[in-house]
Enzyme design. Structure first.
Site, PDB file in Angstrom:
ATOM      1  N   ASP A 202       1.071  -1.315   0.438  1.00 45.80           N
ATOM      2  CA  ASP A 202      -0.063  -0.121   0.121  1.00 45.80           C
ATOM      3  C   ASP A 202       0.598   1.114   0.208  1.00 45.80           C
ATOM      4  O   ASP A 202       1.695   1.360   0.180  1.00 45.80           O
ATOM      5  CB  ASP A 202      -0.873   0.145   1.546  1.00 45.80           C
ATOM      6  CG  ASP A 202      -1.686  -1.349   1.669  1.00 45.80           C
ATOM      7  OD1 ASP A 202      -1.936  -1.056   0.011  1.00 45.80           O
ATOM      8  OD2 ASP A 202      -2.383  -1.457   2.320  1.00 45.80           O
TER       9      ASP A 202
ATOM     10  N   TYR B  94       5.612  -9.951   6.770  1.00 43.72           N
ATOM     11  CA  TYR B  94       5.521  -8.438   7.261  1.00 43.72           C
ATOM     12  C   TYR B  94       6.204  -8.345   8.886  1.00 43.72           C
ATOM     13  O   TYR B  94       6.351  -9.303   9.166  1.00 43.72           O
ATOM     14  CB  TYR B  94       4.085  -8.015   6.956  1.00 43.72           C
ATOM     15  CG  TYR B  94       3.806  -7.589   5.488  1.00 43.72           C
ATOM     16  CD1 TYR B  94       3.977  -6.648   4.586  1.00 43.72           C
ATOM     17  CD2 TYR B  94       3.437  -8.976   4.785  1.00 43.72           C
ATOM     18  CE1 TYR B  94       3.536  -7.099   3.324  1.00 43.72           C
ATOM     19  CE2 TYR B  94       2.590  -8.695   3.532  1.00 43.72           C
ATOM     20  CZ  TYR B  94       3.182  -7.602   2.930  1.00 43.72           C
ATOM     21  OH  TYR B  94       3.414  -7.459   1.361  1.00 43.72           O
TER      22      TYR B  94
END
Lengths: 260, 260
Positions: free
Chosen positions: B52, B110
């Site tokens: 994002d 992540y």
């Protein structure tokens, strides 16, 4: 009236150094503006020392005398709300009115950071000198030993230095090598942090020491030649001035009573 | 024709995410422009996944098929010379023409970073969520355990998710607390890195997990309520979407032959 001692961390990338100067965008200006917004007092802060344009600081002390009655524990948050995000005040306490953060400083430590990894680190690039060519780090460490003790550091001072004496004492100096971001299959040599602690520093002194040590690491000087460069008392004998972004004021120590 | 697999590190602060989009300033655009400048080829790269806007990456894989004869060892330097400083290609190697960096990805990790120190760190602020209010880190760690395994993660997916299945598997999840920048005399709780490894992730999934865990740390949820939030399959049951800047794609793993 109270004399307040504070500490400030800043990313110096976007500033013209600490000290106020004509048309400059300096850390001191921003701190004084924040104090003015908070208290209405137009005052001058006293810093433990200057930093050059682009140099960073961790816990740089500064002090000022104020008539403001704001409780001690509220100063940091109140100033940080009035400062840009790359300047953060982290401590505030009251000290005797006689305390002077520059005159009282007994030991200062600077840290200079070189990335000797093959590729620059996009996250750390603003506070590292990237040097992807192989360095003889062991030779650099040997060269660093020669600056320990009390010497005339004219060879390692800017020619613009206006100090009457260039004699300074270096108490400690060492390198730490951080290999956490090294890739095993590469020529990465790690991130080299050099810590230098002294009684005081001349303009560009750490950066010229580092530029000279990089020359040692590249084989342009032998490690033992650092002694001769120092003895020459001639700026032309030393290596280049390493770029500002790798440098950070790391700590400033005072006598026990007001120890930062 | 060669299929080249590369890895890229980027500070995503100034970009609209990885994937090309109309009027967007994306990492993919910058990489494709750099390849075009280098080879003259107008091609589309394949990435291991999207990130994002504002999200960072360490070693994100991408691949593309090229007819360029540039030797492998020259690609990184050549592309980096044509990329902005906040995007750095760190590896390049040839893989079978059948290799596809998105379809072939077996495990992705992540990392989400929260600074629970009292004051923001001016050097790390672009890749940390600053949360100065006390967090029950132990409760957050207990909450994190509930996401391990195979679940329908609808509660932890953006309502805009277009995926037909929200079932994903989380293989590993843990927190590491870095106290190196904590001051001893303060309420600093350290910098909390949360690592989550899974088969794949839905849009905003890590950020919603983290927003929910922060609510656990604040006492708004009990740690065991995370199981119920997961079972609800309802985005409204979970906490907020934590800000993008704290998130980084940390690693992507493939089968042995092409292991990144």
């Amino acid at each position: 009236m109270r004399n307040l001692l504070m500490k400030v961390n800043y990313d110096g990338t976007n500033y013209d150094g600490f000290q106020t100067q004509p048309k400059g965008n300096t850390i001191q200006d921003r701190l004084e503006q924040a104090i003015f917004h908070l208290t209405g007092e137009e005052l001058k802060i006293i810093a433990s020392g200057r930093t050059d344009a682009g140099v960073h600081a961790y816990g740089q002390p500064f002090n000022f005398v104020t008539s403001s009655q704001i409780p001690l524990e509220r100063w940091c948050l109140a100033l940080n709300a009035r400062l840009p995000q790359d300047i953060v005040v982290t401590e505030a306490r009251e000290v005797p009115l006689s305390f002077h953060s520059r005159r009282g400083a007994k030991r200062k430590t600077y840290r200079y950071t070189i990335s000797a990894n093959r590729f620059p680190d996009p996250f750390q690039r603003r506070w590292q000198l990237h040097h992807p060519v192989k360095l003889d780090i062991s030779a650099m460490q040997q060269g660093l030993i020669h600056i320990l003790g009390t010497h005339d550091f004219t060879s390692f001072a800017s020619r613009k230095s206006t100090k009457t004496s260039h004699v300074r004492t270096i108490f400690e100096a060492h390198m730490e090598i951080d290999r956490t971001m090294c890739r095993s299959d590469s020529t990465d040599q790690g991130v080299i942090h050099t810590y230098i602690t002294g009684s005081g520093f001349l303009q560009h002194m750490v950066r010229i020491i580092m530029g000279t040590l990089i020359n040692v690491g590249e084989g342009k000087f032998q490690a033992d030649e650092v002694a001769g460069i120092l003895a020459a008392c001639d700026r032309a004998a030393a290596g280049p001035t390493a770029m500002a972004s790798g440098l950070a004021l790391w700590s400033v120590e005072y006598d026990d009573q007001t120890n930062g």
